[in-house]
Design a protein around this motif. Structure first.
Motif, PDB file in Angstrom:
ATOM      1  N   TYR A  77       0.825  -1.204   0.000  1.00 49.49           N
ATOM      2  CA  TYR A  77       0.000   0.000   0.000  1.00 49.49           C
ATOM      3  C   TYR A  77       0.864   1.262   0.000  1.00 49.49           C
ATOM      4  CZ  TYR A  77      -4.598  -2.187   0.598  1.00 49.49           C
ATOM      5  OH  TYR A  77      -5.771  -2.882   0.401  1.00 49.49           O
ATOM      6  N   LEU A  78       1.971   1.231   0.742  1.00 48.97           N
ATOM      7  CA  LEU A  78       2.873   2.389   0.722  1.00 48.97           C
ATOM      8  C   LEU A  78       3.435   2.610  -0.673  1.00 48.97           C
ATOM      9  CD1 LEU A  78       4.796   1.860   4.077  1.00 48.97           C
ATOM     10  CD2 LEU A  78       3.391   3.849   3.497  1.00 48.97           C
ATOM     11  N   ARG A  79       3.836   1.523  -1.314  1.00 54.17           N
ATOM     12  CA  ARG A  79       4.360   1.641  -2.677  1.00 54.17           C
ATOM     13  C   ARG A  79       3.278   2.108  -3.646  1.00 54.17           C
ATOM     14  NH1 ARG A  79       8.043   3.308  -5.987  1.00 54.17           N
ATOM     15  NH2 ARG A  79       8.280   2.053  -7.873  1.00 54.17           N
ATOM     16  N   HIS A  80       2.053   1.618  -3.448  1.00 58.13           N
ATOM     17  CA  HIS A  80       0.946   2.029  -4.312  1.00 58.13           C
ATOM     18  C   HIS A  80       0.689   3.531  -4.187  1.00 58.13           C
ATOM     19  CE1 HIS A  80      -2.906   1.935  -6.395  1.00 58.13           C
ATOM     20  NE2 HIS A  80      -3.405   2.624  -5.387  1.00 58.13           N
ATOM     21  N   LEU A  81       0.669   4.040  -2.967  1.00 60.36           N
ATOM     22  CA  LEU A  81       0.436   5.468  -2.773  1.00 60.36           C
ATOM     23  C   LEU A  81       1.543   6.300  -3.414  1.00 60.36           C
ATOM     24  CD1 LEU A  81      -0.800   5.544   0.945  1.00 60.36           C
ATOM     25  CD2 LEU A  81      -2.178   5.875  -1.118  1.00 60.36           C
ATOM     26  N   GLU A  82       2.779   5.813  -3.308  1.00 60.21           N
ATOM     27  CA  GLU A  82       3.885   6.544  -3.920  1.00 60.21           C
ATOM     28  C   GLU A  82       3.741   6.580  -5.443  1.00 60.21           C
ATOM     29  OE1 GLU A  82       8.791   6.536  -4.058  1.00 60.21           O
ATOM     30  OE2 GLU A  82       7.694   4.924  -3.040  1.00 60.21           O
TER      31      GLU A  82
END
Length: 331
Positions: A217-222
């Motif tokens: 999810y962190l990578r997706h938001l980035e």
């Protein structure tokens, strides 16, 4: 064609250097790029130029077909792709593009026939195999779709879209471990649109793998921040990502999960940062975020609302880069 900007620049430079103004070779590929870029003006100019040069070339018919397809005039597009095939029955691109138009017209039998003709002419045309997979997936025949998507993925193993399609079919067939492996392959191939990271995060959650889900999810938001932000920065901080990303359903789901995840790990300031972005979101995640903020405030600390976070948030996680973890995606 995945690196559209470089390909577009190459064609433009080549066209500027080209001394023979009647040269039409590969102009159909150029029209495909303009179509994907949705550059109607440039595609219209190219179509007019091709018709003036030689309206009986299959490349010209393909360019004009792409122009009508971009204008959503599907029947006219099919007509010009059929003209191209009358001039050259082995013109793979015309078979494939005509298949795309039949899919849009929901004429699945004609679409499958066009795609099959394309793979018969050129078995290494991944677009036709991918189109067959899409057609069968549209009919909810996921096992058949998986077969054709696998063919496309073998021809384009470095294309994240192929592995996303494979993962989608495995998910529909309830083969979750296989779906996870497919989406991990997509992430490893630089899924710049963030499709694979979101799907993979949801599967990790389903399997109870919370840490991997949080990293996804962190990578997706980035990734979504880099795509949707009006002025994205290189190496953005977590604060910049959270405040700058455009919120849709998937992003709201990611923010809420991350808020709950970091609260459960005792990182309350980071959890509050995610909640603050959801306070003005109109979906159901808004009320969950408000409830989390109340819980965090009950612990004796004050947390800002969305309007004040844009001016800067002090405390843990505000200006720090996204939390790191030893977790790595498997290739």
């Amino acid at each position: 064609l995945r690196e559209l900007e470089q390909a577009l620049q190459w064609f433009q430079d080549t066209q500027a250097k080209q001394q023979d103004r009647y040269y039409l070779d590969h102009k159909d590929v150029y029209s495909n790029i303009l179509y994907v870029k949705e550059d109607r003006v440039a595609l219209s100019h190219l179509a007019q130029e091709a018709v003036i040069i030689d309206k009986y070339r299959p490349e010209t018919c393909c360019i004009v077909g792409n122009y009508y397809s971009l204008k959503q005039q599907r029947q006219k597009a099919v007509q010009y792709f059929q003209r191209a095939l009358k001039l050259d029955r082995a013109y793979t691109s015309a078979w494939t593009l005509m298949g795309h138009e039949y899919v849009e017209l929901k004429q699945t039998e004609q679409a499958m026939e066009a795609y099959r003709r394309a793979v018969n002419v050129s078995p290494k045309d991944y677009r036709a195999w991918y189109g067959l997979g899409q057609t069968y997936e549209f009919l909810n025949m996921h096992l058949y779709a998986l077969f054709y998507y696998n063919k496309a993925a073998m021809l384009r193993p470095y294309d994240a879209r192929m592995w996303c399609a494979v993962g989608q079919c495995f998910s529909a067939l309830l083969k979750i471990p296989d779906a996870i492996r497919a989406y991990e392959r997509a992430v490893a191939q630089e899924d710049s649109e963030g499709i694979a990271t979101q799907k993979l995060a949801a599967l990790y959650r389903q399997e109870g793998r919370q840490e991997e889900a949080a990293q996804c999810y962190l990578r997706h938001l980035e990734l979504r921040y880099l795509v949707t932000s009006q002025a994205p920065t290189t190496n953005p901080t977590l604060d910049a990502i959270v405040q700058g990303v455009a919120l849709e359903t998937v992003e709201a789901e990611a923010l809420l999960f991350l808020a709950q995840y970091f609260r459960s790990h005792g990182q309350f300031d980071t959890a509050a940062l995610f909640c603050s972005r959801l306070v003005e979101y109109p979906g159901p995640e808004k009320e969950h975020a408000k409830g989390l903020l109340r819980d965090l405030r009950s612990r004796g600390r004050r947390y800002p609302t969305r309007s004040s976070t844009t001016a800067g948030i002090s405390g843990e996680g505000a200006g720090a880069p996204p939390p790191q973890s030893p977790f790595q995606f498997s290739p």
